[in-house]
Write a protein that holds these residues in place. Structure first.
Motif, mmCIF file in Angstrom:
data_model
loop_
_atom_site.group_PDB
_atom_site.id
_atom_site.type_symbol
_atom_site.label_atom_id
_atom_site.label_comp_id
_atom_site.label_asym_id
_atom_site.label_seq_id
_atom_site.Cartn_x
_atom_site.Cartn_y
_atom_site.Cartn_z
ATOM 1 N N ARG A 51 -13.038 -6.302 -6.805
ATOM 2 C CA ARG A 51 -13.731 -4.685 -7.754
ATOM 3 C C ARG A 51 -12.564 -3.941 -7.325
ATOM 4 O O ARG A 51 -11.813 -4.004 -6.614
ATOM 5 N N GLY A 52 -13.002 -3.583 -8.222
ATOM 6 C CA GLY A 52 -11.695 -1.931 -8.225
ATOM 7 C C GLY A 52 -10.389 -2.038 -8.822
ATOM 8 O O GLY A 52 -10.073 -3.242 -9.028
ATOM 9 N N GLY A 53 -9.812 -0.559 -7.935
ATOM 10 C CA GLY A 53 -8.488 -1.352 -8.381
ATOM 11 C C GLY A 53 -7.100 -1.438 -7.616
ATOM 12 O O GLY A 53 -8.077 -2.098 -6.767
ATOM 13 N N GLY A 65 -7.218 -1.840 0.444
ATOM 14 C CA GLY A 65 -8.210 -1.083 1.108
ATOM 15 C C GLY A 65 -9.063 -1.875 1.701
ATOM 16 O O GLY A 65 -9.123 -2.317 2.987
ATOM 17 N N SER A 66 -9.747 -2.920 1.000
ATOM 18 C CA SER A 66 -10.396 -3.815 1.169
ATOM 19 C C SER A 66 -9.932 -5.497 2.331
ATOM 20 O O SER A 66 -10.104 -4.778 3.698
ATOM 21 N N LEU A 120 -5.157 -0.567 -4.736
ATOM 22 C CA LEU A 120 -5.470 0.196 -4.525
ATOM 23 C C LEU A 120 -6.664 0.268 -3.660
ATOM 24 O O LEU A 120 -6.673 0.083 -2.357
ATOM 25 N N ASP A 121 -7.478 0.137 -4.008
ATOM 26 C CA ASP A 121 -9.219 0.063 -3.278
ATOM 27 C C ASP A 121 -9.136 -1.690 -3.487
ATOM 28 O O ASP A 121 -9.694 -1.618 -2.344
ATOM 29 N N ARG A 122 -8.946 -2.972 -3.510
ATOM 30 C CA ARG A 122 -8.456 -4.117 -3.013
ATOM 31 C C ARG A 122 -8.045 -4.269 -2.126
ATOM 32 O O ARG A 122 -8.495 -4.689 -1.374
ATOM 33 N N GLU A 169 -0.397 6.394 -8.074
ATOM 34 C CA GLU A 169 -1.083 7.040 -7.890
ATOM 35 C C GLU A 169 -0.675 8.763 -8.302
ATOM 36 O O GLU A 169 0.249 9.231 -7.041
ATOM 37 N N ARG A 221 -9.336 -3.708 5.090
ATOM 38 C CA ARG A 221 -10.135 -4.124 6.583
ATOM 39 C C ARG A 221 -10.727 -4.746 7.084
ATOM 40 O O ARG A 221 -10.993 -5.564 8.725
ATOM 41 N N ARG A 278 1.215 -1.087 0.214
ATOM 42 C CA ARG A 278 0.075 -0.286 -0.339
ATOM 43 C C ARG A 278 1.094 1.026 0.103
ATOM 44 O O ARG A 278 0.031 2.286 -0.641
#
Length: 833
Positions: free
Chosen positions: A646-648, A654-655, A650-652, A559, A658, A551
């Motif tokens: 799903r998502g880019g 982040g999931s 960074l989104d994955r 980014e 969490r 990350r």
């Protein structure tokens, strides 16, 4: 099917009547519902279903299935690497109390008959001597275990738990399709089906006076305890392990009954007594509910190649020091061929006919019977006599004679001439149907008729009598073909409700609150379980540390809208942290495309050569599946969750972060402070300490840049703490002190080592001399080294030493507390209890 507009929204009675009428207008009278369409119990059940689903049966099915998944119900098909959700139909099978009384009486009679036959076969063998049972039927069975001959099992019974598969004919008669004696599966699924249906249709219990399951399980547990020599016995459920098809059921039963879930490697025999290897030494086991193949149970008595058995277990049984349910060898009566002899044996041994008749069976070991089977081939089912696939059957499976080709008929006849004893012929049984919810063309859902079989369970109570579980569970076929021979295992299951006119007492498996001795000891922790929890903590922490590096690398160097990029030297160190963990290959350059590819590999690679986040999570998931009797359903669900798609990137990422945070929160706030939690947290602390030592060595040494120090704070999740403490900017010494040496920072190296030392002080020791054990001494050295260090003098050599000592500490913990092959005794300070 009625629509919401066609009927008043709250008129459950009208909805139920319409469903029943529409269903029975399409189905034949042999259906269970249609034969009892005027029974108010079915109307009441469908009214409850309306309250759940309205006019949407899909909603009812999904709700019941969701409750089953919340309970943690699952199963595994042979060859599958992952468990599947246990499929539960929202429509239970209803059986009235008078009809059930007849079924239960027949099951009890059958259980007594089977016990009598087993006692003779492993005793004086008079039935064989008198010709009532052919010798080849016994000696030819792979499940007749000669070492058990002449051995009277502790408590005097071979059978303590059994299952009987029943089929209901179109005219309502019940017949036995088979007996399950070796390791009967399904009682846990019956319990889970009841829980799922009860949660979805809460009013059904009181409206129908439903017979409860708890008294049956309590009687079985008490029956095992009564056969033991000690007043407060320790009882285990012996499982083959998490790859067994019904492991999820076994874990649920162990938790529900308060049994110790153990594998063969957890157990050892010493002086004809059985012990479980725990973190506190050997603890005595008085009884086992066996779910393993009996031939694998003891390599000294049966299969010498077994790796899942317990050497010496049969000797412990012979000394009457451990009760095993069921005793090895009972599977000899599972042979289909015995169905040809049970009616006559019942008359001879019990003085009465079978109350639940067998399906007609011809064992081809007799010449007349073999000739009859070949003459009537088109009207019979041809099956293996002993379970092992004979050469004359396609794929070795039960086959309808009418479906054999001429070539297959020739092969069958030829093999029957060579080994006729390997075959049986059985009548083809047609089954009743029951309603199930199915997908229709166009996506709609409707009630459809499907054939079913019923598995009923019986267990011995403390008095040695038989208790029958009121209901069992139904297996529902996927196709409309109502022949038992083609239904197989079925694709759905259903709760089976026994109902009557009288209210049922709200019995629970739990004893009265004022009759149980208060205990704060959480119980026995086997060494294998401690090992699992330790490595579960390590894997979760390892995955989180790797994800943090990914990350930071993604967010600060790729980014465009994430702020200023990091200096190339700092990015290179991040790359080294990722590749050094074996998560991916070193990129060709530090350009954006190459870094993105490295991040994708490190996070999601399925290639076994890379220790990606996905691979680490798979290891954690495997441990979770093998420890589900001790983990909450929420934790198991999070461990089982797939990698986000799903998502880019960074989104994955982040999931995933969490998810790690949720798992950490569950372990910190929901796990009792038991030894199991200590090993889990100990694994986390050791792994986090190793990661921090590496991070400080990479980003906190002399000549570290501002980007290096900022990255170190980010990896250690200490940015906010530093900014609150220091307002003058970033500097090496205070950063290193905060991340490495501050005992009050929960993310620091010093904090992790102090926590490790505290856990090791709290865990049991074998010696009574008051001296530190090796793992405790190693932790004390680490505490001393860190507490006397200064940030300005902390260098790579000191951090290397800390890392080596942490790895050595992990080895010492494993040697002291975990299993090591065949070493069962840990002779120094051995504890026997």
């Amino acid at each position: 099917m009625a629509t919401r507009a066609a009927l008043p929204l709250l008129d459950a009675t009208a909805h139920a009547a319409r469903w029943i009428a529409d269903y029975c207008a399409r189905e034949h009278a042999g259906d269970v519902l249609c034969a009892q369409a005027h029974d108010p119990a079915w109307t009441a059940m469908f009214e409850e279903l309306v309250a759940v689903a309205g006019d949407d049966l899909a909603h009812a099915r999904e709700r019941v299935q969701r409750h089953a998944e919340d309970i943690g119900t699952g199963f595994r098909v042979a060859g599958d690497s992952e468990e599947r959700p246990w499929p539960v139909s929202p429509v239970p099978l209803l059986i009235g109390a008078p009809e059930w009384a007849g079924i239960a009486a027949g099951v009890r009679q059958r259980a007594d008959l089977l016990e009598t036959i087993l006692a003779d076969l492993y005793g004086e063998a008079r039935l064989v001597a008198r010709g009532l049972i052919p010798a080849a039927l016994v000696a030819g069975s792979p499940y007749f275990l000669r070492p058990m001959a002449g051995l009277l099992p502790p408590g005097g019974f071979h059978l303590r738990f059994l299952a009987v598969d029943l089929g209901r004919g179109p005219t309502g008669e019940w017949r036995v399709l088979g007996d399950q004696l070796r390791a009967p599966a399904g009682a846990g699924y019956a319990l889970e089906n009841r829980l799922a249906v009860s949660r979805a249709m809460g009013g059904l219990q009181s409206r129908l006076n439903v017979e409860r399951h708890a008294p049956f399980f309590a009687a079985f547990r008490d029956g095992l305890a009564a056969a033991c020599r000690r007043v407060e016995p320790r009882i285990g459920l012996l499982t083959p392990g998490r790859y067994d098809p019904s492991y999820a059921e076994q874990a649920h039963l162990a938790r529900y009954l308060g049994l110790l879930l153990v594998e063969g490697a957890d157990l050892a025999v010493r002086e004809d007594r059985l012990y479980v290897r725990t973190i506190g030494g050997l603890k005595r086991v008085d009884a086992l509910w066996r779910r393993t193949d009996p031939r694998m149970l003891d390599p000294l008595a049966f299969d010498t190649h077994s790796r899942i058995g317990v050497p010496g277990l049969v000797d412990a049984m012979a000394a009457h020091e451990v009760v095993v349910a069921n005793a090895p060898g009972v599977g000899v009566l599972e042979s289909r061929a015995f169905g040809a002899f049970l009616p006559q044996l019942a008359t001879r041994l019990l003085g009465e006919d079978l109350k639940l008749p067998n399906i007609a069976t011809w064992w081809c070991g007799g010449p007349k019977e073999a000739a009859h089977v070949l003459d009537e081939l088109d009207s019979l089912l041809i099956a293996p006599a002993f379970g092992s696939p004979p050469l004359g059957l396609p794929d070795g499976r039960p086959t309808l004679g009418a479906e054999l080709t001429s070539e297959q008929r020739g092969a069958l006849a030829a093999d029957m001439a060579r080994r006729p004893q390997d075959y049986v012929g059985q009548e083809i049984v047609r089954l009743s149907t029951m309603p199930a919810v199915d997908v229709q063309e166009g996506g709609g859902r409707a009630l459809v008729a499907r054939p079913f079989t019923l598995r009923v369970f019986a267990a011995r109570d403390p008095d040695g009598g038989w208790r029958v579980l009121p209901g069992g569970f139904a297996r529902i076929g996927e196709q409309a073909d109502a022949r038992a021979s083609v239904m197989g295992e079925g694709n759905w299951s259903a709760d089976v409700i026994v109902h009557g006119p009288s209210p049922v007492a709200p019995v629970s498996l739990l004893p009265p609150s004022d009759s149980i001795h208060v205990r704060r000891n959480p119980g026995t922790l086997p060494s294998r379980v401690a090992d699992n929890f330790f490595w579960l903590g390590r894997y979760l922490e390892r995955g989180e540390a790797l994800l943090a590096a990914i990350r930071v690398m993604l967010g600060n160097s790729i980014e465009a809208d994430a702020g200023a990029a990091l200096a190339p030297a700092t990015v290179g160190r991040l790359v080294g942290l990722v590749t050094g963990a074996g998560a991916g290959p070193h990129p060709a350059s530090l350009k954006r495309a190459d870094l993105v590819q490295l991040a994708r590999t490190a996070m999601e690679a399925e290639d076994p050569q890379w220790s990606s986040v996905r691979a680490i999570n798979a290891l954690a998931r495997g441990i979770g599946q093998g420890s589900r009797d001790r983990l909450s359903a929420d934790m198991v669900r999070l461990l089982d969750a797939p990698v986000p798609s799903r998502g880019g990137l960074l989104d994955r990422a982040g999931s995933l972060q969490r998810r790690y945070a949720a798992l950490s929160g569950l372990s910190a706030e929901h796990m009792g402070r038991t030894a199991a939690w200590r090993f889990h947290d100990l694994g986390r602390r050791v792994e986090r300490a190793i990661a921090i030592a590496r991070q400080v060595r990479a980003f906190g040494m002399a000549q570290a840049s501002a980007d290096d120090l900022s990255t170190l704070l980010e990896l250690a999740n200490s940015q906010i703490s530093y900014r609150q403490r220091y307002l003058t900017g970033i500097a090496r010494v205070p950063v290193v002190d905060l991340v490495a040496l501050d005992p009050n920072n929960p993310r620091s190296l010093a904090f992790q080592i102090a926590a490790v030392c505290e856990h090791l002080r709290a865990l049991p020791v074998l010696g009574d001399d008051g001296m530190d054990e090796p793992q405790q001494a190693q932790a004390a050295k680490l505490v001393a080294a860190i507490s006397t260090a200064t940030a300005g003098a902390l260098d790579e050599e000191a951090l290397d030493t800390v890392e080596r000592r942490l790895f050595r500490l992990s080895e010492l913990v494993a040697w002291r507390y975990f299993l090591h092959g065949a070493d069962p005794l840990r002779a120094t300070g051995l504890t026997l209890a």
